[in-house]
Every structure is written in structure tokens, then in C-alpha cells.
Scaffold this motif. Sequence first.
Motif, PDB file in Angstrom:
ATOM      1  N   LEU A   1       0.831  -1.197   0.000  1.00  0.00           N
ATOM      2  CA  LEU A   1       0.000   0.000   0.000  1.00  0.00           C
ATOM      3  C   LEU A   1       0.873   1.258   0.000  1.00  0.00           C
ATOM      4  O   LEU A   1       1.892   1.321   0.684  1.00  0.00           O
ATOM      5  N   ASN A   2       0.451   2.238  -0.765  1.00  0.00           N
ATOM      6  CA  ASN A   2       1.114   3.543  -0.779  1.00  0.00           C
ATOM      7  C   ASN A   2       0.370   4.468   0.173  1.00  0.00           C
ATOM      8  O   ASN A   2      -0.786   4.813  -0.063  1.00  0.00           O
ATOM      9  N   VAL A   3       1.030   4.852   1.254  1.00  0.00           N
ATOM     10  CA  VAL A   3       0.404   5.649   2.309  1.00  0.00           C
ATOM     11  C   VAL A   3       1.183   6.951   2.466  1.00  0.00           C
ATOM     12  O   VAL A   3       2.415   6.948   2.518  1.00  0.00           O
ATOM     13  N   ALA A   4       0.444   8.059   2.531  1.00  0.00           N
ATOM     14  CA  ALA A   4       1.099   9.362   2.609  1.00  0.00           C
ATOM     15  C   ALA A   4       0.375  10.262   3.590  1.00  0.00           C
ATOM     16  O   ALA A   4      -0.777  10.029   3.961  1.00  0.00           O
ATOM     17  N   MET A   5       1.059  11.313   4.001  1.00  0.00           N
ATOM     18  CA  MET A   5       0.481  12.314   4.887  1.00  0.00           C
ATOM     19  C   MET A   5       0.863  13.702   4.401  1.00  0.00           C
ATOM     20  O   MET A   5       1.950  13.906   3.857  1.00  0.00           O
ATOM     21  N   ALA A   6      -0.051  14.632   4.564  1.00  0.00           N
ATOM     22  CA  ALA A   6       0.213  16.039   4.277  1.00  0.00           C
ATOM     23  C   ALA A   6      -0.143  16.849   5.514  1.00  0.00           C
ATOM     24  O   ALA A   6      -1.104  16.541   6.215  1.00  0.00           O
ATOM     25  N   GLY A   7       0.643  17.862   5.773  1.00  0.00           N
ATOM     26  CA  GLY A   7       0.410  18.706   6.931  1.00  0.00           C
ATOM     27  C   GLY A   7       1.372  19.874   6.876  1.00  0.00           C
ATOM     28  O   GLY A   7       1.746  20.330   5.796  1.00  0.00           O
ATOM     29  N   SER A   8       1.806  20.336   8.023  1.00  0.00           N
ATOM     30  CA  SER A   8       2.696  21.488   8.048  1.00  0.00           C
ATOM     31  C   SER A   8       3.771  21.282   9.096  1.00  0.00           C
ATOM     32  O   SER A   8       3.478  21.068  10.270  1.00  0.00           O
ATOM     33  N   ILE A   9       5.028  21.313   8.648  1.00  0.00           N
ATOM     34  CA  ILE A   9       6.171  21.252   9.554  1.00  0.00           C
ATOM     35  C   ILE A   9       7.083  22.432   9.265  1.00  0.00           C
ATOM     36  O   ILE A   9       7.040  23.031   8.180  1.00  0.00           O
ATOM     37  N   GLY A  10       7.905  22.773  10.229  1.00  0.00           N
ATOM     38  CA  GLY A  10       8.852  23.848  10.038  1.00  0.00           C
ATOM     39  C   GLY A  10      10.146  23.346   9.421  1.00  0.00           C
ATOM     40  O   GLY A  10      10.373  22.145   9.257  1.00  0.00           O
ATOM     41  N   SER A  11      11.014  24.282   9.100  1.00  0.00           N
ATOM     42  CA  SER A  11      12.328  23.936   8.543  1.00  0.00           C
ATOM     43  C   SER A  11      13.354  23.747   9.660  1.00  0.00           C
ATOM     44  O   SER A  11      14.548  23.922   9.442  1.00  0.00           O
ATOM     45  N   ASP A  12      12.868  23.388  10.835  1.00  0.00           N
ATOM     46  CA  ASP A  12      13.730  23.211  12.001  1.00  0.00           C
ATOM     47  C   ASP A  12      14.112  21.743  12.171  1.00  0.00           C
ATOM     48  O   ASP A  12      13.616  20.875  11.446  1.00  0.00           O
ATOM     49  N   PRO A  13      14.994  21.415  13.126  1.00  0.00           N
ATOM     50  CA  PRO A  13      15.398  20.013  13.325  1.00  0.00           C
ATOM     51  C   PRO A  13      14.227  19.084  13.640  1.00  0.00           C
ATOM     52  O   PRO A  13      14.233  17.929  13.220  1.00  0.00           O
ATOM     53  N   LEU A  14      13.222  19.565  14.374  1.00  0.00           N
ATOM     54  CA  LEU A  14      12.086  18.712  14.693  1.00  0.00           C
ATOM     55  C   LEU A  14      11.270  18.384  13.449  1.00  0.00           C
ATOM     56  O   LEU A  14      10.675  17.306  13.355  1.00  0.00           O
ATOM     57  N   GLY A  15      11.226  19.303  12.489  1.00  0.00           N
ATOM     58  CA  GLY A  15      10.536  19.012  11.236  1.00  0.00           C
ATOM     59  C   GLY A  15      11.219  17.892  10.473  1.00  0.00           C
ATOM     60  O   GLY A  15      10.564  16.983   9.940  1.00  0.00           O
TER      61      GLY A  15
END
Length: 428
Positions: free
Chosen positions: A163-177
Motif C-alpha cells: 500500500l502507498n500511504v502518505a500524509m500532508a500537513g505542516s512542519i517547520g524547517s527546524d530540526p524537529l521538522g
Amino acid sequence: MAFASPTTSSLHLLPSLSSSPLPPISFRTNFRRWTNKLGYNKLRETNNRKFRFCAILQGGEPDESEEDDEEEVYDMQEEEAETWDVLGLGQAMVDFSGMVDDEFLHNLNIQKGTRKVINPEERGRLLRAMDGSSYKAAAGGSLSNTLVALARLGGGRIGGPQLNVAMAGSIGSDPLGSFYRTKLRRANVHFLSKPVKDGTTGTVIVLTTPDAQRTMLAYSGTSSTVNYDPNLANLVSKTKILIVEGYLFELPHTIETIKKACEDADKNGALIAVTASDVSCIQRCYDDFWDIISNHADILFANLSEARALSNSPPTSSPISTLTSLAQSIPLVSITDGPSGSYLASKDKIVPVPASPCIPLDTCGAGDSYASGVLYGILRGERELEGLGRLASGVASVVVGQQGTRLRVNDAERLARSFHLERLRTRN
């Protein structure tokens, strides 16, 4: 509405979709034909390590020296799939979780057992207090739990292609992202949204006291805004199932992104699933929830308390009356009710699903894993609501019987193999 026992109802769900690639419109058309047969004709729709939190606040990377034993990559190719079996739209948050005592909460003036949104200063003060302690970090969130479990169920090529599973959302350009994206990718879930330049990735700090009460402190950061850009529109156009996380409804301006995504998913014939997420979220965003559910949703995932809130039912209303109300507007309703089991319902059918036996250790993530079982069964062409329920209940019981919210790779393969063997026996 007919009430079906788990052993007597025979429902024809979807023809098998795993044997040949079908365009999204065929996927939804077959689902709608099934719901029509049921009488629904009006479709209005990581590992445990010590983190130096101060270092992270100053831009340092989380320690990656020890890998999560349960992370297993089946295919590390980065090229984008032609179609996505499931695309999740939700909050991208890094979870920090650990054990604390009541004194720790008291010293920081934190009320035990609550869920609270905090600002950057409060987050910094809390992480400094936790610095040097042993905590677990993960690419967290209810939606990511579901997607990881689904990817693991569908990762062994049992009963069909991977299965091809994906997610979309919002992360920052920081190390946690970067940490969030990498963790999901290692679990075979593609996080496909580009990082927000100079953005800050959201975090949820989960503090558990010895009496098993959880206190959740969320800092949304960049994840508080999810824009419907051309990249997200392109992803929606290529997915079979779009699943929208209910927590998104309470974020400013994000409701417009949800509407646009659902409208485009409708046009492209994708199924649309919505998770209720949280009673307080439903109460704050009741009208927005119902706008999306009544006009777009094919599947609703909720626990009984959330279902009562959505149906505007009293706290003492029975599961059957709550289901009956919701199933008038939604083709497939999935409701979990803890040790009492769960229910799957359409307009004219309610199927009770007994809880699979287990010794509960941690109920966090049970509903998330249940949803993954339902979605996996649909994607593999399960034709019986009872079959969907047994699989979903089995997945949930495995997660409840372990520490941690993620379905483990070996358990996922065992559950998928058992599910397909049962289907073969049923056919014969």
C-alpha cells in the motif's frame, strides 16, 4: 434500522481492489454501490532515549544514535507514487512523552489530566524543567498512528501489492521538522508537504503520572496552518482515500483547506473519511464538522463520547440510538466503545463487534489502530462488515495490549496474514 448479530449479517462491501489498479472514480463508485445496497441512497455527501531538550530549543538535532526497533522500511525509493491508497491530512506534531510525579505538575502549575494549548514561552519553561530526563520522542499524533499501522498492515504484500500511504500537513524547517519526516518515512509513510521556511514544528508533551492520568500540552507552531497549495491539490487528485483529522477543524483558516480538499476528492472519486478526534474539538467546531460530514464524508471514525457529541445526543444515550442518528447522514459509521467493543453501521444495518480478548496495558492509540484495520480491509476488498470489524478489533487489541501507540511490524504482518487466511476459508 435492522440490528444484525455478528454471525448473521451478510453484507456485500467492495469488490476486490487489490488485484488490479483501479482509478479513484471506480473505487468510490463501488463503495457507493455498496452503501446503496444497504439502503443508503442519499449520499450528501522513539525509541526510549535521553533528550537534551535545551539543545533542541537551541537548534540541535534529536539524538539518532539508536534506531527504533519497530521501524522497518520496505521501500526507500523517494519518487512519488502514481496513486496513493490513502492520504492523511492532519497536524504534524512531534510527541515528547514520559512519566512524572504530581509534584512536577504542581511546581509548574499544570492541572493534571487536562489537554491544554501552550505558547512558546510555556513550552520553553516546560522543556527546561524536563531537561536531562528520559523521555520518548516520536512523529506523533492520532492520524500518524493510523497511517503507520495501515502502512505496516499493507507493507508485507500480503493479499495484494504494497500500500502507498502518505500524509500532508505542516512542519517547520527546524530540526524537529526533519525528525518528523524521517521518522514517518522509516515507517513507510511518505510525508509529502514541504517544510515552511523559518517555521517551527509543533510539539505535544504528554506527561503521565503514576495513576495513569495523561496531561497533554500542545504547542501548534507551524502546524496551526495548513494551506491548500498546488502540491496538496495534486496529491488529493491521486488518492483513493482521503482521511481528515478532526483536530484540524479547530485551527484558524484551515477549515477552508479541508473544504477544498474534500471538494477535489469528491470530483476525483476518492473516498473521504473523517476522524472525530476529541469531544471538546467537536463542541467548538460543531457547525464546521457537520458541513464536511453531511456534504462529503463517506466514513466517520469516532468513539462513543465523540459520536454522542456529533449527534447532539445526551451522555446517557445508547450506542444504537447514536449510531442510528449518524448513519442517516454518513454511509459508514465506525464507533469504538472501549472494553464493550465497537460498532459498524450503515443506514439500515448495525453490526456490533465484540472486543478482542487482551490484557490491557495502554489504551492510548486504540481508536487510531481500529481505524487502520477498517481502512485496510476496505482497500483489500473485504465484503463483510463483520470481517472489517473483526480485523479492526484485532488490530486495536494488539495495540491496547502493549506499551506504546504504534502497531509493531511483526504484529501487523501476523494480523494481515490471519485476515487473508480467514477470507480464503470463507470463500471456500
